[in-house]
Design an enzyme around this catalytic site. Structure first.
Site, PDB file in Angstrom:
ATOM      1  N   SER A 236       0.745  -1.334   0.044  1.00  0.00           N
ATOM      2  CA  SER A 236       0.154  -0.130  -0.027  1.00  0.00           C
ATOM      3  C   SER A 236       0.873   1.260   0.049  1.00  0.00           C
ATOM      4  CB  SER A 236      -0.888  -0.013   1.128  1.00  0.00           C
ATOM      5  OG  SER A 236      -0.176  -0.027   2.242  1.00  0.00           O
ATOM      6  N   HIS A 237       0.213   2.207  -0.550  1.00  0.00           N
ATOM      7  CA  HIS A 237       0.959   3.777  -0.514  1.00  0.00           C
ATOM      8  C   HIS A 237       0.809   4.294   0.994  1.00  0.00           C
ATOM      9  CE1 HIS A 237       1.846   7.607  -1.466  1.00  0.00           C
ATOM     10  NE2 HIS A 237       2.165   7.522  -2.545  1.00  0.00           N
ATOM     11  N   PRO A 238       2.089   4.756   1.531  1.00  0.00           N
ATOM     12  CA  PRO A 238       2.223   5.388   2.712  1.00  0.00           C
ATOM     13  C   PRO A 238       0.941   6.358   3.164  1.00  0.00           C
ATOM     14  CG  PRO A 238       3.987   5.904   1.606  1.00  0.00           C
ATOM     15  CD  PRO A 238       3.408   4.812   0.671  1.00  0.00           C
TER      16      PRO A 238
END
Lengths: 421, 421
Positions: A236-238
């Site tokens: 996942s994107h932070p």
């Protein structure tokens, strides 16, 4: 359409440029592959008898290394014994014809061979001399060996890659080599551009570790501003949600709907419009904070049907999404096919190898012809051709005599013609 | 040394080049950041009132986005209302001064705005027009939105990244955006080089998915030759051993000793010379096949002392190795310090943000001064300066009148002077 009718014949941007390529393994050869794909003539300088190491790297097609073929397509090869006066003389003549030299030895090796940057800056001031090394040619680490794996670890990317509950993972390709190769190509071509204005060569010094730092995106700034050490976030994107993979009935796929508008469209496409109104999910910030609940809510729906069903619906709604493709699926990918991105390379072996083509699509240059394999050179394959060009004086430079070789400003540097022309 | 005395003053390679930057978020701005780092004048064309989206992306320093600051350092900003005739006229004049246009909208958006590549190829044939999009401007996927996460999934890198017993992981930075940004920079500068010879602009069409395929290294060829789908290998190289991380007493670190010579040196450095003679480990191929036993044998030793002890010993022996650095450790890294790789960017906020510098080190150009923060522009900060330049006719082009703007071959295209000069 009128413009197309009047268009000049397509000519690759680096046509006429000659690159002497001393480089080995991956970062250097990938860089000169990019230059060759843009029309440069790349002449590999190889060791007698065995040639470059990667000629012995698997996998093999017949007796031939597919590894070597991939990154050396479209280049020429000459094998030289740098201890023989005759071959050293030949190399001097090649240097006088060359526009660019690329090497990726450890710092000091080219100097000991007699072809270091300082000497060539004096004798061949028009030359763009590019070195790629683990740490660059200055600084306390410059003598250390720097392989891809070393700079992936030292430069921070491994600390950001993988799942938080597992050890750091490497990027699945040689991000350390390839990043450096691309920055080197940028530096070389920018230096060629500059040379058209001041007739001066440039020393290009690329350190793989520097390039890793440059590719850390906002990670440095995030630590500097927030004081928290950025870490691994799995798939996942932070700071965007949803921007990760989800389980469908038959596998995992990506939904990247990181703004509120896209999240609304996603909810509609999943037949769950109420999800976009849930106070837990109403902004990107809230979705990031409530990520586990969001994933659960989305997967409760996506698990009920196959991936293709959801991808079709999300595509119709304009929501970014994708299957997690394995490498085998790239060969028949309709977009990569349409973009000429699967090409063939042939050598002496019985059949060509398929690999990725040139992603730089230019209106002014013809793309690689996917139907016609590019050739990877056999060791020393082009010796006779290169020798006869040097003998017949096809080249435009006299043998090196020092500073007289400097082209004048604004005068095009006209190198040896491409042998293939 | 003599050469240094006579050297001309350092001048960045792209000095004199003007880039009109319509791009947003990451891939486009990173590309134009590379151009700015090489001396180009980059003018951001922003929306009125809010400017580009990333001005609202965290993390923030005071009121200012550190995300925006990182990638927009050294650029200028003008806010335009593309529905106002006055601003459209102003943009026409800017276009006549520009050498490069960069945009990363979905295909079709620039055409609808009236600044599509086809129109500008007619009215501004000298312009290098670069588009970065998810899938490129041709092919069946060209209309789909392509974010970093989408192309990381679709292009194969996720299938290769992470541990085999966990789901695929994303690369810890936006590999999809950054790869495309670098290929775009290569294409743009190569097209500028070509323009010095034929006075023609070029359309550069970069698809993020294409770039992902081009960065798959040998994965495509391995599948093509061996018929096995390449997969995730955690922290180890698929065909070199040892080339992975090992536990020390106090953490994990990398040893990259992928050939027999280095393996022997490693065994010596670990005080276990007999390991190099073990028939299970005597060649790289055998070490790959017996990887679990090899890891066990090495860790039986490395677990007995702290990481720094082993790294010192391996470095002395010339064996590539590295700690797995977290991002906080990059700021004080002696090599990154020595290479000017930690720079500062300031905006309106009370303090500058630290980020990575320019990894392209050129003998002919001054590096970024680490002591002096680069400036990230406030929205519309440079309007007055740009207007007054256009009014006073500092620029060298007349307002666009069509094909007459074409510079002649071999004639340097002399754009508007850098405002900062």
């Amino acid at each position: 359409m009128d413009a197309a009718k009047d268009a000049p014949p397509k000519k690759a941007p680096l046509e006429g440029i000659t690159v002497l390529d001393f480089s080995r393994v991956l970062a250097g050869p990938y860089c000169t592959m990019v230059l060759a794909d843009l029309g440069a003539r790349v002449i590999k300088i190889e060791r007698l008898a065995t040639g470059h190491d990667t000629r012995a790297f698997g996998p093999f097609v017949g007796q031939e290394s597919a590894y070597f073929m991939c990154f050396n397509r479209g280049k020429e090869s000459i094998a030289l014994d740098l201890k023989s006066p005759r071959d050293r003389d030949l190399l001097e003549r090649l240097l006088s014809e060359a526009d660019v030299l690329v090497e990726n030895f450890r710092p000091g090796v080219m100097d000991r061979l007699g072809y270091g940057a300082d000497r060539l800056a004096r004798t061949h001031p028009h030359l763009v001399y590019a070195s790629i090394s683990g740490f660059g040619h200055t600084g306390p680490f410059s003598d250390l060996p720097g392989y891809d794996m070393v700079v992936q670890a030292m430069g921070g990317i491994m600390s950001l890659t993988g799942w938080p509950d597992a050890p750091p993972a490497r990027v699945g390709t040689s991000f350390g080599d390839l990043g450096a190769a691309l920055f080197a190509a940028v530096g070389i071509i920018a230096s060629l551009y500059k040379r058209t204005r001041d007739a001066q060569g440039t020393r290009v010094d690329i350190g793989m570790l520097d390039c890793q730092a440059a590719l850390m995106e906002t990670a440095l700034a995030r630590y500097d501003v927030e004081g928290k050490v950025p870490t691994r976030t799995g798939d996942s994107h932070p700071s965007l949600a949803p921007f990760e993979t989800f389980n469908a009935e038959d596998g995992r796929f990506v939904i990247a709907a990181g703004n509120d508008q896209l999240f609304m469209l996603m909810a509609d496409a999943l037949d769950a419009p109420q999800m976009a109104l849930d106070p837990m999910f109403i902004s990107n910030d809230l979705r990031c904070r409530n990520r586990p609940a969001m994933v659960e809510a989305i997967e409760a729906i996506t698990r009920t049907a196959p991936m293709d069903h959801w991808i079709d619906r999300l595509n119709e709604a304009g929501v970014p999404c994708a299957p997690i493709n394995t490498i085998d699926r790239l060969f028949s990918h309709p977009q990569l096919q349409a973009r000429n991105m699967i090409i063939q390379v042939e050598g002496a072996a019985e059949r060509p190898v398929r690999t990725a083509g040139n992603p730089i699509k230019l209106s002014s240059a013809a793309d690689i012809d996917v139907a016609r394999p590019l050739r990877a050179p056999a060791l020393d394959e082009h010796r006779d051709r290169i020798l006869s060009e040097l003998m017949s004086g096809t080249g435009d430079y006299a043998p090196a005599t020092g500073a007289n070789d400097v082209p004048q400003p604004q005068e095009a540097v006209t190198p040896m013609k491409r042998a293939s022309a």
